[in-house]
Enzyme design. Structure first.
Site, PDB file in Angstrom:
ATOM      1  N   LYS A 129      31.333  41.376  38.590  1.00  0.00           N
ATOM      2  CA  LYS A 129      30.731  41.538  37.067  1.00  0.00           C
ATOM      3  C   LYS A 129      29.569  42.600  37.041  1.00  0.00           C
ATOM      4  O   LYS A 129      29.539  43.166  36.129  1.00  0.00           O
ATOM      5  CB  LYS A 129      30.188  40.314  36.658  1.00  0.00           C
TER       6      LYS A 129
ATOM      7  N   LYS B 166      47.240  39.504  38.101  1.00  0.00           N
ATOM      8  CA  LYS B 166      47.056  38.419  37.034  1.00  0.00           C
ATOM      9  C   LYS B 166      46.936  38.800  35.716  1.00  0.00           C
ATOM     10  O   LYS B 166      46.673  39.859  35.298  1.00  0.00           O
ATOM     11  CB  LYS B 166      45.737  37.742  37.452  1.00  0.00           C
TER      12      LYS B 166
ATOM     13  N   LYS C 182      43.377  39.241  29.532  1.00  0.00           N
ATOM     14  CA  LYS C 182      43.285  39.458  28.162  1.00  0.00           C
ATOM     15  C   LYS C 182      42.453  41.034  28.121  1.00  0.00           C
ATOM     16  O   LYS C 182      42.617  41.577  27.127  1.00  0.00           O
ATOM     17  CB  LYS C 182      42.600  38.747  27.372  1.00  0.00           C
TER      18      LYS C 182
END
Length: 336
Positions: A120, A202, A205
């Site tokens: 992140k 994977k 969104k």
């Protein structure tokens, strides 16, 4: 008061998901569908982890809307708020309180090693905040407050469970038995759903290619369009095998929504091309998601009912969380 030991008591499962927008078919088949099924066998406690969400900057009005929609969608997926406490994390202040205490029993080096912090930080280099760094301590508080036996996780979350166990074990070693040591739980029916356009990755969104993922609330025509464009291979044979990532992914999706085995799927499409296969998978997914979309629309028209559900869920969760927090505060030495 220590956790009651009763052989007849069902094990406690705790799980939470961030209300950060679109919930994909991957989220649903890989996690949420299992949440629903676990309610039959375990004492389940579910939450929307909105405190975790603000490690990334949020637009307030959109954040509130996303939270309400996520709550409605999880109800539509099948969470029973009468059976399983289902609440919004920020409305149970014990989460933040215990997180601060656990921060003081979490080592700096442990947090530095967390891969999610590294990932992140790279995605949001302009906002590497302290909350992002101490995020795992809050996650540990979420779990330990409810004396959870099991926490449904994907492979990428196992590191968080290990840290939670380390924190709990450290605290228990200092003050006596306080927390259960939770185990990660990966249901046998769990599925890792991959991108329709890049089946080595994977489903996400955040993927820039709109055809790579299916949202649970996508319209049937959009679902069909995306499946028809799904990447397969040049063999034109529906079978599971190494190197056939696209076909393997579609077979996995079809199996999840129909219950068919690989052998049954291969027999069903023997002698048929990928066009028929992708159309059938798309139709099956659209039909599987239809009642969820319909229930979601109904819930969003009845916001009073949603508020009633999450308020009651918060009250139920707080009763449990308060017992654990009081025990922790007393053991640490705070005046009660």
């Amino acid at each position: 008061m220590e956790p009651e030991k009763n052989e007849n008591t069902r094990k406690v499962i705790f799980s939470a998901i961030q209300p950060s927008g679109t919930i994909t078919l991957g989220n649903y088949l890989g996690a949420l569908k299992n949440w629903i099924e676990l309610q039959d066998e375990y004492e389940c406690i579910y939450a929307l982890a909105d405190l975790h969400t603000i490690t990334v900057r949020q637009e307030p009005a959109k954040f509130r809307r996303n939270t309400l929609e996520a709550y409605a969608l999880l109800l539509a997926c099948g969470i029973d708020p009468q059976e399983s406490p289902f609440f919004i994390q920020s409305q149970v202040p014990e989460h933040a309180q215990l997180a601060w205490v656990l921060n003081c029993y979490t080592q700096f080096g442990e947090l530095q090693r967390m891969t999610q912090f590294k990932d992140k930080s790279q995605k949001h280099p302009d906002n590497i905040n302290a909350g992002l760094f101490t995020y795992p301590s809050l996650m540990a508080a979420d779990i330990l407050l409810y004396q959870a036996d099991l926490v449904p996780v994907g492979v990428d979350q196992k590191q968080h469970i290990e840290l939670t166990r380390n924190i709990a074990d450290r605290f228990n070693g200092l003050y006596g038995q306080t927390f259960k040591l939770p185990e990660g739980y990966i249901p046998e029916t769990g599925a890792k759903i991959m991108s329709l356009q890049d089946p080595a990755r994977k489903m996400s969104k955040s993927d820039e290619n709109v055809n790579s993922s299916i949202a649970v609330l996508d319209r049937p025509e959009d679902i069909m369009r995306k499946f028809k464009r799904a990447v397969t291979d040049s063999e034109a044979c529906v079978r599971r095998a190494p190197g056939k990532d696209g076909v393997n992914n579609l077979m996995g999706i079809y199996s999840c929504v129909t219950g068919r085995t690989d052998e049954e799927i291969e027999a069903e499409f023997a002698g048929k091309g990928y066009g028929d296969f992708k159309t059938t998978v798309g139709e099956a997914v659209a039909e599987h998601l239809r009642p969820i979309r319909e229930k979601f629309d109904d819930y969003m028209k009845n916001k009073d009912y949603l508020e009633q559900c999450y308020a009651e869920g918060g009250r139920k969760a707080e009763v449990i969380a308060r017992k654990t927090l009081r025990k922790v505060m007393r053991k640490v030495g705070f005046l009660q």
